[in-house]
Design a protein around this motif. Structure first.
Motif, PDB file in Angstrom:
ATOM      1  N   ARG A  50      -1.247   2.750  -4.370  1.00  0.00           N
ATOM      2  CA  ARG A  50       0.121   3.201  -4.127  1.00  0.00           C
ATOM      3  C   ARG A  50       0.686   3.883  -5.373  1.00  0.00           C
ATOM      4  NH1 ARG A  50       3.262  -1.537  -3.910  1.00  0.00           N
ATOM      5  NH2 ARG A  50       4.069  -1.137  -5.979  1.00  0.00           N
ATOM      6  N   GLN A  51       0.468   3.239  -6.533  1.00  0.00           N
ATOM      7  CA  GLN A  51       1.136   3.714  -7.735  1.00  0.00           C
ATOM      8  C   GLN A  51       0.443   4.911  -8.365  1.00  0.00           C
ATOM      9  OE1 GLN A  51       0.932   0.038  -9.772  1.00  0.00           O
ATOM     10  NE2 GLN A  51       2.717  -0.828  -8.762  1.00  0.00           N
ATOM     11  N   ASN A  52      -0.869   4.908  -8.346  1.00  0.00           N
ATOM     12  CA  ASN A  52      -1.584   5.953  -9.063  1.00  0.00           C
ATOM     13  C   ASN A  52      -3.006   6.117  -8.513  1.00  0.00           C
ATOM     14  OD1 ASN A  52      -2.621   7.713 -10.905  1.00  0.00           O
ATOM     15  ND2 ASN A  52      -1.652   6.722 -12.668  1.00  0.00           N
ATOM     16  N   GLY A  78       0.789  -1.229   0.000  1.00  0.00           N
ATOM     17  CA  GLY A  78       0.000   0.000   0.000  1.00  0.00           C
ATOM     18  C   GLY A  78       0.819   1.276   0.000  1.00  0.00           C
ATOM     19  N   GLY A  79       2.155   1.158   0.175  1.00  0.00           N
ATOM     20  CA  GLY A  79       2.988   2.350   0.181  1.00  0.00           C
ATOM     21  C   GLY A  79       2.758   3.253   1.383  1.00  0.00           C
ATOM     22  N   MET A  80       2.147   2.715   2.464  1.00  0.00           N
ATOM     23  CA  MET A  80       1.912   3.528   3.660  1.00  0.00           C
ATOM     24  C   MET A  80       3.077   3.319   4.623  1.00  0.00           C
ATOM     25  SD  MET A  80      -2.089   2.690   4.259  1.00  0.00           S
ATOM     26  CE  MET A  80      -2.098   1.075   3.523  1.00  0.00           C
ATOM     27  N   VAL A  81       3.952   4.311   4.731  1.00  0.00           N
ATOM     28  CA  VAL A  81       5.136   4.177   5.578  1.00  0.00           C
ATOM     29  C   VAL A  81       4.726   4.449   7.015  1.00  0.00           C
ATOM     30  CG1 VAL A  81       7.508   4.891   5.952  1.00  0.00           C
ATOM     31  CG2 VAL A  81       6.526   4.994   3.670  1.00  0.00           C
ATOM     32  N   SER A  82       4.251   3.386   7.684  1.00  0.00           N
ATOM     33  CA  SER A  82       3.806   3.557   9.067  1.00  0.00           C
ATOM     34  C   SER A  82       4.998   3.443  10.004  1.00  0.00           C
ATOM     35  CB  SER A  82       2.769   2.493   9.413  1.00  0.00           C
ATOM     36  OG  SER A  82       2.623   2.429  10.811  1.00  0.00           O
TER      37      SER A  82
END
Lengths: 307, 326
Positions: free
Chosen positions: B205-207, B54-58
């Protein structure tokens, strides 16, 4: 609660806030100009404190220690920037977080290796010992008052530096368009090193000033680092003004919360329960403040331009 | 079979083999080490869902890890003291049944993640990193200053919680429980990744604009992924508390968030078995460096720094080559 106690705690809050500002200013500059998250900023704070304590112990002069901490932290910042940080500018935040997390491990353990696990102590210089009388009859330590003055002077100096000098112009240009000022012939690599060293020197100064109030020990930078991040996120990343206002806000809310909240809860419940509920809430207060501000303004109070 | 599949099998079977080899060599300590790897890898598998897919940098997954741990600790303490957790409006007693504890840990982490996600996912980039950190710190300081469950000193679990038909005090049996849970969560992750939901999450995440244009709200997809991710990390926390028979606020500290993130990045972001490879390497390094010098953290830092600077794509990036996008 008396007025004198309130004023004293308010000043403590401002002093704490000013110290957070010294940390946050460097962080927010580095993020604004280079787009870098630097978790190792707290290590520079620790280095400043250790240098000041060591030099003050060896020479007997706090002022020489202060000079050493400024110069040493700036030098450490410049070296770290040239050796490591420079390679991280075009990476994503994830790599930056991890690399600077690794730097924390290196600095903390390196310091423990050199100085051992025992805390060092730094005395308040003779000229700043004693207390001043406040309106309302309270006594307030002169040293803490001078930290506030130093912080305000530095905030003003930074304002002049950024809005009035050529270096400041380049920093602002770097914030708005990195490629363009490179294309205009500004040596951007040197500019980045200078900005990083400037931020490091401020962190080192903060460490040295606080070192005389608290003990100087490994890991002292980390709680402050997290608070400094809260400050720049509240203030809007990249904004010096936001960092100042955010820092004072966080300092005052945290300090007053610890005094006022337990008193407040005593209105409804028994003293011991009020103390535990109040102190639990007080230690969370600034994070709650941050969550509320970000929920309303996801870019912070004074977001600098559109990043 | 692709190279990555071979490596995944090798990792899975390798971890399974360690405790049995240790038993044959008469070195039971290595069983505990392998259990640690399995549990921390599970925490990483959870984070990998949010971070990798998901590209969520937690930077706040320690919150869920710690909540899971406290769920186990608190329920076990109440069961041990035979005091009800609360008596009103209905009677709830403690428990030392792992299955029930896991359920509580999962639900608790999921609910907290839902609430955090509602606010945090409104932000992005560095603000998201910092707000997740702030929420984790909030829970950390709460745990420190709340005296009912040990405060700063933490909470001991006097007897490891039980599992039906198994003896959890036997290291091998406890390892197998953790191992099966890890494999189950890896399986769920793989199924999620290849599902329609997983596809939507990766597009988020990408778009995200493109995803929104197809009629799927990126926010909802991210929130669901964040909740599932937190639930897995919370489950890992419950197991970790049982492994150490101790929970303390240090499970909630931001160092733990950093370490879970290191497992994921060291192994290879977004790789299914990345967290297992990362956690295994990290713990092996910690163990061996710790045996050589007391200043092992210094060298660990240097190694990590070199990995970030010079090895892109983590261990699985080196072993299995760059990821091929289908």
């Amino acid at each position: 609660m008396t007025l004198a106690l309130f004023i004293e705690q308010l000043l403590n809050g401002i002093q704490f806030g000013v110290m957070l500002f010294l940390m946050a200013a460097g962080l927010t500059l580095v993020f604004g100009v280079m787009g870098l998250i630097n978790l190792a900023h707290g290590s520079l704070y620790m280095i400043g404190a250790f240098l000041c304590a060591t030099v003050a112990l060896a020479t007997g002069s706090f002022w020489l220690g202060l000079v050493a901490s400024l110069a040493g932290a700036a030098a450490a910042g410049a070296i770290v920037e040239i050796v490591v940080i420079r390679r991280l500018y075009d990476r994503d935040h994830l790599d930056q977080v991890l690399a600077t997390f690794a730097l924390i491990l290196i600095f903390s353990e390196g310091t423990r290796w050199v100085f051992g696990s025992f805390p060092l102590y730094l005395d308040i210089p003779a000229a700043l010992q004693g207390a001043v009388s406040l309106p309302g009859g309270a006594q307030y330590p002169l040293y803490r008052l001078s930290i506030i003055v130093v912080g305000v002077l530095i905030a003003f100096g930074l304002y002049l530096l950024i809005s009035r000098t050529r270096l400041g112009m380049r920093i602002r240009a770097g914030e708005s368009d990195r490629e363009m000022i490179g294309a205009l012939g500004v040596d951007i690599r040197t500019l980045y090193t200078v900005v990083f060293a400037l931020g490091a020197a401020l962190a080192g100064l903060a460490g040295a000033l606080v070192g005389a109030i608290q003990s100087v020990q490994v890991g002292m930078g980390e709680p402050v680092l997290i608070l400094a991040f809260v400050v720049i996120v509240i203030g809007g990343i990249g904004s010096i003004k936001g960092a100042l206002i955010g820092a004072i806000l966080v300092g005052v809310v945290d300090t007053l919360g610890r005094i006022l909240l337990p008193n407040f809860f005593e209105l409804f419940m028994g003293p011991s329960q009020a103390t535990s509920v109040g102190s639990a809430l007080a230690s969370m207060a600034i994070y709650i403040l941050m969550a509320i501000i970000l929920a309303v303004k996801p870019q912070g109070l004074f977001a600098a331009g559109s990043q | 079979m692709s190279r990555e599949t071979v490596i995944n099998w090798a990792l899975a079977l390798g971890l399974l083999a360690v405790p049995f080899l240790a038993l044959m060599q008469g070195e039971p300590f290595y069983i505990t080490l392998a259990t640690r790897v399995a549990i921390l890898a599970l925490a990483g598998v959870g984070l990998n869902l949010a971070l990798g897919l998901g590209g969520m940098v937690s930077f706040g997954h320690a919150a869920f890890f710690g909540l899971g741990g406290y769920a186990a600790g608190i329920l076990a303490t109440h069961a041990f003291n035979q005091e009800p957790l609360f008596a009103w409006p209905f009677m709830v007693s403690g428990s030392n049944d792992m299955l029930l504890i896991w359920l509580v840990a999962i639900v608790l982490s999921a609910v907290v993640a839902f609430l955090i996600g509602l606010i945090a996912l409104r932000t992005s980039g560095v603000y998201f990193i910092m707000i997740t950190l702030a929420f984790a710190q909030m829970i950390y300081y709460f745990a420190i200053s709340w005296p009912a469950y040990g405060g700063e000193d933490g909470l001991s679990i006097y007897v490891r919680n039980g599992f039906p038909e198994l003896n959890t005090l036997d290291p091998i049996q406890f390892f197998l429980i953790c191992y099966v849970v890890l494999m189950a969560c890896l399986f769920i992750s793989a199924r999620l990744r290849d599902s329609r939901f997983g596809a939507a999450l990766q597009v988020a995440r990408q778009n995200p604009e493109r995803l929104a244009a197809t009629g799927i709200a990126p926010f909802n997809i991210r929130l669901v992924a964040f909740v599932i991710s937190a639930a897995m990390t919370g489950l890992a926390g419950a197991l970790f508390a049982d492994l150490n028979r101790f929970v303390s606020p240090s499970m909630l500290s931001w160092h733990v968030s950093g370490e879970i993130m290191i497992f994921v990045i060291l192994g290879g972001v977004g790789r299914l078995f990345g967290p297992l490879a990362g956690a295994a390497l990290f713990i092996v390094m910690e163990f061996y460096l710790g045996g050589i010098t007391e200043h092992w953290q210094f060298f660990l830092g240097i190694i990590l720094l070199c990995v970030v600077l010079f090895v892109r794509g983590g261990i699985l990036g080196i072993l299995a080559g760059r990821r091929v996008h289908g």
